[in-house]
Design a protein around this motif. Structure first.
Motif, PDB file in Angstrom:
ATOM      1  N   ILE A 788       1.083  -1.022  -0.048  1.00 35.89           N
ATOM      2  CA  ILE A 788      -0.049  -0.070   0.021  1.00 35.89           C
ATOM      3  C   ILE A 788       0.992   1.142   0.008  1.00 35.89           C
ATOM      4  N   PRO A 789       0.707   2.218  -0.741  1.00 33.09           N
ATOM      5  CA  PRO A 789       1.494   3.270  -0.919  1.00 33.09           C
ATOM      6  C   PRO A 789       1.914   3.791   0.601  1.00 33.09           C
ATOM      7  N   ARG A 790       0.867   4.047   1.392  1.00 30.13           N
ATOM      8  CA  ARG A 790       1.183   4.500   2.509  1.00 30.13           C
ATOM      9  C   ARG A 790       2.206   3.765   3.368  1.00 30.13           C
ATOM     10  N   ALA A 791       2.298   2.552   3.247  1.00 27.16           N
ATOM     11  CA  ALA A 791       3.240   1.608   4.033  1.00 27.16           C
ATOM     12  C   ALA A 791       4.534   1.936   3.555  1.00 27.16           C
ATOM     13  N   ALA A 792       4.756   2.137   2.175  1.00 32.35           N
ATOM     14  CA  ALA A 792       5.895   2.402   1.691  1.00 32.35           C
ATOM     15  C   ALA A 792       6.563   3.945   2.246  1.00 32.35           C
ATOM     16  N   LEU A 793       5.490   4.904   2.402  1.00 33.81           N
ATOM     17  CA  LEU A 793       5.999   6.257   2.596  1.00 33.81           C
ATOM     18  C   LEU A 793       6.260   6.367   4.135  1.00 33.81           C
ATOM     19  N   THR A 794       5.485   5.203   5.221  1.00 32.91           N
ATOM     20  CA  THR A 794       5.863   5.461   6.463  1.00 32.91           C
ATOM     21  C   THR A 794       6.703   4.072   6.854  1.00 32.91           C
ATOM     22  N   SER A 806       8.505  -7.345   2.410  1.00 36.01           N
ATOM     23  CA  SER A 806       8.478  -8.038   1.045  1.00 36.01           C
ATOM     24  C   SER A 806       7.529  -7.047   0.289  1.00 36.01           C
ATOM     25  N   PHE A 807       8.009  -6.578  -0.769  1.00 38.14           N
ATOM     26  CA  PHE A 807       7.299  -5.756  -1.963  1.00 38.14           C
ATOM     27  C   PHE A 807       6.211  -6.383  -2.446  1.00 38.14           C
ATOM     28  N   GLY A 808       4.945  -6.299  -2.435  1.00 34.33           N
ATOM     29  CA  GLY A 808       3.952  -6.783  -2.971  1.00 34.33           C
ATOM     30  C   GLY A 808       3.727  -5.837  -4.190  1.00 34.33           C
ATOM     31  N   THR A 809       4.469  -5.768  -5.342  1.00 32.36           N
ATOM     32  CA  THR A 809       4.356  -4.843  -6.404  1.00 32.36           C
ATOM     33  C   THR A 809       3.182  -4.880  -7.241  1.00 32.36           C
ATOM     34  N   ASN A 810       2.196  -6.065  -7.121  1.00 31.89           N
ATOM     35  CA  ASN A 810       1.267  -6.002  -7.886  1.00 31.89           C
ATOM     36  C   ASN A 810       0.015  -5.241  -7.195  1.00 31.89           C
ATOM     37  N   ASP A 811      -0.202  -5.424  -5.937  1.00 36.48           N
ATOM     38  CA  ASP A 811      -1.019  -4.375  -5.266  1.00 36.48           C
ATOM     39  C   ASP A 811      -0.522  -3.109  -5.238  1.00 36.48           C
ATOM     40  N   LEU A 812       0.868  -2.864  -5.116  1.00 36.09           N
ATOM     41  CA  LEU A 812       1.451  -1.592  -5.055  1.00 36.09           C
ATOM     42  C   LEU A 812       1.200  -0.959  -6.428  1.00 36.09           C
ATOM     43  N   THR A 813       1.503  -1.589  -7.402  1.00 34.29           N
ATOM     44  CA  THR A 813       1.148  -0.994  -8.834  1.00 34.29           C
ATOM     45  C   THR A 813      -0.403  -0.609  -8.909  1.00 34.29           C
ATOM     46  N   GLN A 814      -1.245  -1.403  -8.774  1.00 35.35           N
ATOM     47  CA  GLN A 814      -2.355  -1.386  -8.906  1.00 35.35           C
ATOM     48  C   GLN A 814      -3.063  -0.056  -7.920  1.00 35.35           C
ATOM     49  N   MET A 815      -2.328   0.039  -6.790  1.00 33.41           N
ATOM     50  CA  MET A 815      -2.982   1.405  -5.915  1.00 33.41           C
ATOM     51  C   MET A 815      -1.943   2.705  -6.194  1.00 33.41           C
ATOM     52  N   THR A 816      -0.886   2.447  -6.794  1.00 36.93           N
ATOM     53  CA  THR A 816      -0.150   3.826  -7.208  1.00 36.93           C
ATOM     54  C   THR A 816      -0.766   4.293  -8.680  1.00 36.93           C
ATOM     55  N   PHE A 817      -1.193   3.409  -9.354  1.00 36.10           N
ATOM     56  CA  PHE A 817      -1.772   3.772 -10.547  1.00 36.10           C
ATOM     57  C   PHE A 817      -3.227   4.211 -10.650  1.00 36.10           C
ATOM     58  N   GLY A 849       7.620   5.901 -11.129  1.00 37.71           N
ATOM     59  CA  GLY A 849       6.562   5.954 -10.038  1.00 37.71           C
ATOM     60  C   GLY A 849       6.528   4.870  -9.055  1.00 37.71           C
ATOM     61  N   VAL A 850       6.043   3.796  -9.288  1.00 33.58           N
ATOM     62  CA  VAL A 850       6.020   2.815  -8.211  1.00 33.58           C
ATOM     63  C   VAL A 850       7.471   2.602  -7.637  1.00 33.58           C
ATOM     64  N   GLY A 851       8.475   2.642  -8.546  1.00 31.98           N
ATOM     65  CA  GLY A 851      10.018   2.315  -8.220  1.00 31.98           C
ATOM     66  C   GLY A 851      10.294   3.475  -6.978  1.00 31.98           C
ATOM     67  N   GLN A 852       9.650   4.655  -7.162  1.00 30.71           N
ATOM     68  CA  GLN A 852      10.009   5.477  -5.996  1.00 30.71           C
ATOM     69  C   GLN A 852       9.432   5.093  -4.725  1.00 30.71           C
ATOM     70  N   LEU A 853       8.266   4.422  -4.892  1.00 29.54           N
ATOM     71  CA  LEU A 853       7.904   4.076  -3.438  1.00 29.54           C
ATOM     72  C   LEU A 853       8.682   2.870  -2.904  1.00 29.54           C
ATOM     73  N   VAL A 854       8.939   2.070  -3.912  1.00 30.58           N
ATOM     74  CA  VAL A 854       9.942   0.878  -3.537  1.00 30.58           C
ATOM     75  C   VAL A 854      11.282   1.623  -2.724  1.00 30.58           C
ATOM     76  N   THR A 855      11.898   2.486  -3.465  1.00 29.56           N
ATOM     77  CA  THR A 855      13.265   2.841  -2.960  1.00 29.56           C
ATOM     78  C   THR A 855      13.001   3.483  -1.799  1.00 29.56           C
ATOM     79  N   THR A 856      11.808   4.439  -1.437  1.00 28.50           N
ATOM     80  CA  THR A 856      11.646   5.002  -0.457  1.00 28.50           C
ATOM     81  C   THR A 856      11.334   3.895   0.850  1.00 28.50           C
ATOM     82  N   GLY A 857      10.792   3.043   0.493  1.00 29.08           N
ATOM     83  CA  GLY A 857      10.422   2.008   1.472  1.00 29.08           C
ATOM     84  C   GLY A 857      11.741   1.198   1.951  1.00 29.08           C
TER      85      GLY A 857
END
Ligand code: ADP
Ligand code: MG
Ligand code: MG
Length: 917
Positions: A788-794, A806-817, A849-857
């Motif tokens: 969830i984007p918020r999880a990456a940000l916090t 563990s980055f669940g990038t299916n949902d993370l992509t779904q919710m970011t886009f 985009g999603v990558g930024q959340l991953v690197t931030t996380g």
């Protein structure tokens, strides 16, 4: 300084070399290299790609100085050859050949035998005492010049030849004699004039100038432009032009022309491979005018030239350290080299050649690893259609899961299971699949859906199973009632045979024969080498012991995602799962009612006491009954889950296993249809209305954003409790059998640190309680998915309560886009086609985009816990460019479906090698 537009290549020496591909094109650079190596290359010169670029930029005018350089180099060539262009006594003939830096086979043009006219023909006849071959060369020249320079159709010339052959009653071009060829040339000249309105140019200098211009122009012909677009070739200046002295493979039966590979490009075998034709020229071999003979037969026909060719091809391969694709011509027994380049090959060949070349000490392991395109490995891991078989493609969709499958069309999962039990081969055709269909999907040869994208349920499950799947095939209309689908005018009924090509996304009518994959020893060896270089660990997403075992066989080092819900659909447990779900809510609801009733009772006037007391008791007994059913279901499920985990732990002996607690919205498990609800009610001793109400109450407008993931764990703690118990008990059981077990309990869909704090605490208490009971010690971890984007940000705060991410990038992509991953089929293909999206973000991680959340996380997580273990378990974990991203950003592992494990191993090795350089 004046620009040099031309590079000469002569006997044993050239101005250019193989490193100058950008300037001289691949062909020119390699001709120069071969000349430098002392191989018999007919001399010539290369006009640079810069000249082509300037020609195009100056509105199709030769750049200043080019013409005089051409003249000078032509003179030099004439001196070297001892013959002159257009000289009636001793004529020089040349070829004018295109050749860009990137190989674009067949896209641009070449003219052979340039310099011929009636005078030089006579000169050649006198000189060689052979009347036939100059006339054969002339008819080829008029044809090629007409086609390449003047845009005439080959058809015009072919018709004339056919007519003459018929008249002469001969079958092959080679059977035509000098006289007949002379007449053909006459007719060629006539049709040339008729079609172009001008005389065929007889002045060789004019022929040359026109041919050079035609080759320059061929850089921008529509098919070359399209080719560059399709293959993403950009940034090149243009084509080079090679003007080269002709040698003749068509002077008789001690001459020949051929194409060969230093090894077999189809299976990689280290055996000379190729074809030749006696008494032939140019593209005759490729064009299939006559059936060419295998190269080994050349040893009998022209043994001296053959021996020389073998010698040179060996040296060429040693020199280039790669498979070479070679063109040659033999004139009167003497061999000439006309081209060499790195040959195209199948994956199977690529692997074998790379491994063999390491053995032969030609290349090192790193080079071998870098020679293989990771995605190509798919070809080695699934059965494929026999490439020689015919295909009747009726529709196309997304290539969701590679492979090849043929079977009978079936529309219902349960029916698929019944038929499969009778050994029928099935293609399951659905509008979309749901978890309920898992059984049918499992037994199907292939899965076809009309909706859904690359990470739709059907696609993910199919890839996990290694089952071929074509998804989102919008051109097909499915009618479940009539049990048929239509595509255009065609109707395909239940029981009809279709085939699916999951690699190309094609739906094919009828059965297509397949060939089994052969995992040869070289493949395994190459995979072992990747382990020497990579830093990333590779795990797998697996829900069953079978999948886990397959992944182990492919080299997985643990499980990165074990989805517990997939186990819930087993025939022996789905009823208990439903019982658990239906009663879970009741328990919560009834507890509230009991409290209300108690409160009411406390405030009630005396005369109402007894009726209210009855009411309270009534609710209380209902609650008791619900609790009994609820606990009963959980108690049934506990040993089942425990045995599932036990089996998986055994397979993964010594490796970590990440188990995700229940994630999907509960309504997915419940029946929607009335008769199924009635059946279920009967089984559970509830009344049908109760079941219906409960199903209805679980209905959500946006289930993907509703009561799912850790929200379930918070709302119905007993479910997670049961799962955690099962995990730890299973771990204790296998540990007793001396199996090394490292369970990692993963909480899905966390969005706030408070959620994680509560659940971590709960999980820990349960786990420790089991361990105390058993008197055991288990090395377990509790962590979370970041999806969830918020999880990456916090992530810094969440990391306080998590031992791994563990980055669940299916949902993370779904919710970011904000794209529903089950509905992207309706617009993402359009987006990618029109260039609004470069790639489908569910296939290739959106690094911007999603990558930024991953690197931030990652950054924030490690701020809190520097040694936080981090991985990825979305579909991207098996995609090469995404894996490189994970490697660069310091993840510890990637996790992907079993069949992608080798791809991930190779990609991470390539990424590590690149990082080091
Ligand atoms: P392509 O790039 O389409 O392969 P090439 O320029 O290689 O086109 O020419 C095609 C064929 O023409 C060659 O494989 C060779 O058989 C023949 N050819 C080209 N140049 C010469 C030459 N100088 N002498 C004899 N044959 C030639
Ligand atoms: Mg060629
Ligand atoms: Mg998820």
């Amino acid at each position: 300084m004046k620009k040099k537009y031309i590079y000469f290549f002569g006997n044993n020496k050239a101005d250019g070399n193989a490193r100058m591909k950008d300037l001289l094109g691949g062909k020119g650079a390699n001709l120069a290299e071969m000349a430098n190596l002392g191989f018999p290359v007919p001399p010539g010169f290369t006009i640079t790609t810069e000249a082509c670029d300037e020609y195009n930029r100056q509105n199709k005018k030769f750049p200043t100085g080019l013409q005089s350089e051409i003249d000078k180099n032509l003179t030099r060539l004439e001196r070297e050859m001892g013959a002159k262009l257009g000289d009636p006594n001793n004529p020089l003939l040349v070829s004018v050949r295109s050749g860009a830096a990137a190989s674009m086979p067949g896209m641009m043009d070449t003219v052979l035998n340039l310099g011929l006219n009636p005078d030089s023909i006579q000169g050649l006849i006198n000189k060689t005492n052979n009347e036939r071959f100059p006339r054969d060369a002339y008819r080829r020249f008029i044809n090629m010049f007409g086609n390449v320079v003047m845009g005439m159709k080959h058809h015009d010339f072919e018709e004339i030849i056919a007519r003459h052959k018929k008249k002469a009653k001969v079958e092959n071009d080679t059977d035509l004699n000098a006289e007949q060829l002379k007449n053909i040339c006459k007719d060629f000249i006539a049709i040339y004039k008729k079609r172009t309105g001008s005389d065929f140019p007889l002045d060789p200098k004019e022929q040359l100038r026109k041919a050079i211009i035609a080759v320059f122009d061929s850089w921008n012909n529509p098919r070359a432009v399209k080719y560059r677009k399709i293959y993403d070739i950009s940034g090149l200046l243009g084509t080079a032009v090679n003007i080269q002295a002709m040698v003749f493979g068509n002077t008789g039966n001690n001459s020949a022309t051929g194409v060969c590979f230093t090894r077999n490009p189809s299976n990689g075998e280290n055996k000379f491979y190729g074809e030749f034709l006696l008494n032939a020229q140019g593209e005759d071999v490729v064009a299939g005018i006559r059936t060419p003979e295998p190269i080994s037969d050349l040893a009998k026909e022209l043994p001296i030239a053959y021996k020389k060719l073998v010698n040179i091809k060996n040296k060429l391969e040693k020199h280039y350290k790669d498979l070479q694709d070679i063109e040659f011509t033999i004139q009167e027994g003497k061999l000439f080299m006309l081209q060499t380049r790195n040959g195209k090959r199948t994956t199977q060949a690529a692997v074998k050649i790379a491994v063999d070349m390491v053995k032969e000490k030609l290349i090192d392991k790193k080079t071998a690893i870098n020679r293989i395109e990771p995605n190509q490995l798919d070809q080695l891991l699934h059965p494929t259609f026999n490439p020689k078989a015919k295909r009747n493609v009726i529709a196309s969709g997304l290539p969701a899961s590679p492979g090849a499958a043929s079977g009978k069309v079936t529309f219902h999962a349960d029916e698929a299971e019944k038929l499969a039990a009778k050994n029928e081969k099935i293609i399951l055709v659905r509008i979309e699949t749901s978890p309920e269909d898992i059984g049918g999907m499992h037994v199907a040869q292939g899965i076809l859906t009309t909706k859904g994208g690359m990470t739709s349920h059907a696609a993910v499950v199919a890839r996990g199973m290694g089952t071929c799947c074509v998804a989102g095939c919008g051109g097909i209309q499915v009618d479940y009632e009539k049990e048929e689908f239509t595509v255009g005018e065609k109707t395909i009924k239940k029981g009809d045979y279709i085939s699916l090509d999951g690699t190309r996304g094609e739906v094919i009518l009828g059965q297509v024969p397949t060939v089994e994959p052969t995992l040869c020893g070289d493949f395994g060896k190459l995979m072992k080498w990747t382990d020497e270089f990579r830093r990333l660990k590779v795990r797998t997403n697996a829900d069953t012991p079978e999948d886990a075992q397959r992944a182990r066989d492919f080299g997985a080092e643990g499980i990165g995602l074990c989805r517990t819900e997939h186990m819930f659909f087993g025939e022996d447990r789905i009823d208990y799962v439903r019982q658990m779900i239906l009663t879970a809510g009741n328990v919560t609801k009834l507890k509230i009612s009991v409290n209300e009733a108690k409160a009411e009772l406390n405030k009630a006037p005396k005369k109402k006491l007894s009726s209210l007391n009855n009411k309270k008791n009534n609710i209380q007994s209902k609650l008791k009954e619900s609790q009994r059913l609820y606990k009963g279901a959980l108690n049934k499920l506990l040993p089942m889950q425990r045995s599932d985990f036990t089996k998986i732990f055994k397979v993964m002996n010594g490796f970590p296993v990440t188990i995700r607690l229940l994630d999907p919205p509960l309504h997915e498990f419940l029946p929607n249809e009335k008769h199924l609800q009635i059946e279920l009610a009967k089984k559970m001793g509830m009344n049908p209305k109760e079941v219906k109400d409960r199903v209805d109450s679980l209905h959500e407008t946006n289930p993907m954003l509703g009561l799912r993931g850790c929200r379930l764990g918070i709302t119905y703690p007993d479910i997670y409790e049961m799962q955690v118990k099962a995990i730890i008990q299973a771990a204790c059981a296998v540990k007793k059998q001396n199996i090394k077990v490292f369970p990692e309990i993963m909480v899905p869909l966390v969005g706030t640190d408070e959620e994680m704090k509560v659940l971590k605490n709960d999980i820990k208490i349960i786990a420790e309680k089991v361990l105390t009971e058993k008197g055991a010690k288990i090395n377990y971890k509790i962590g979370t998915m970041i999806e969830i984007p918020r999880a990456a940000l916090t992530a810094d705060r969440i990391a306080k309560y998590a031992e791994f991410f563990s980055f669940g990038t299916n949902d993370l992509t779904q919710m970011t886009f904000g794209y529903s991953r089950d509905d992207v089929g309706s617009f993402v293909p359009q987006y990618t086609e029109r260039g609004l999206l470069e790639k489908d973000p569910f296939q290739v991680l959106d690094q911007d985009g999603v990558g930024q959340l991953v690197t931030t996380g990652i950054k924030k997580g490690r701020q809190t816990k520097p040694d936080l273990k981090i991985g990825i378990c979305g579909e991207h974990g098996g995609e090469p460019s995404s894996i490189q991203f994970c490697n660069r950003n310091g993840m510890d592992y990637v996790s992907c479906s079993p069949f992608r494990v080798p791809i991930a191993r190779l990609s991470s090795a390539q990424s590590a090698i690149k990082e080091k350089q």
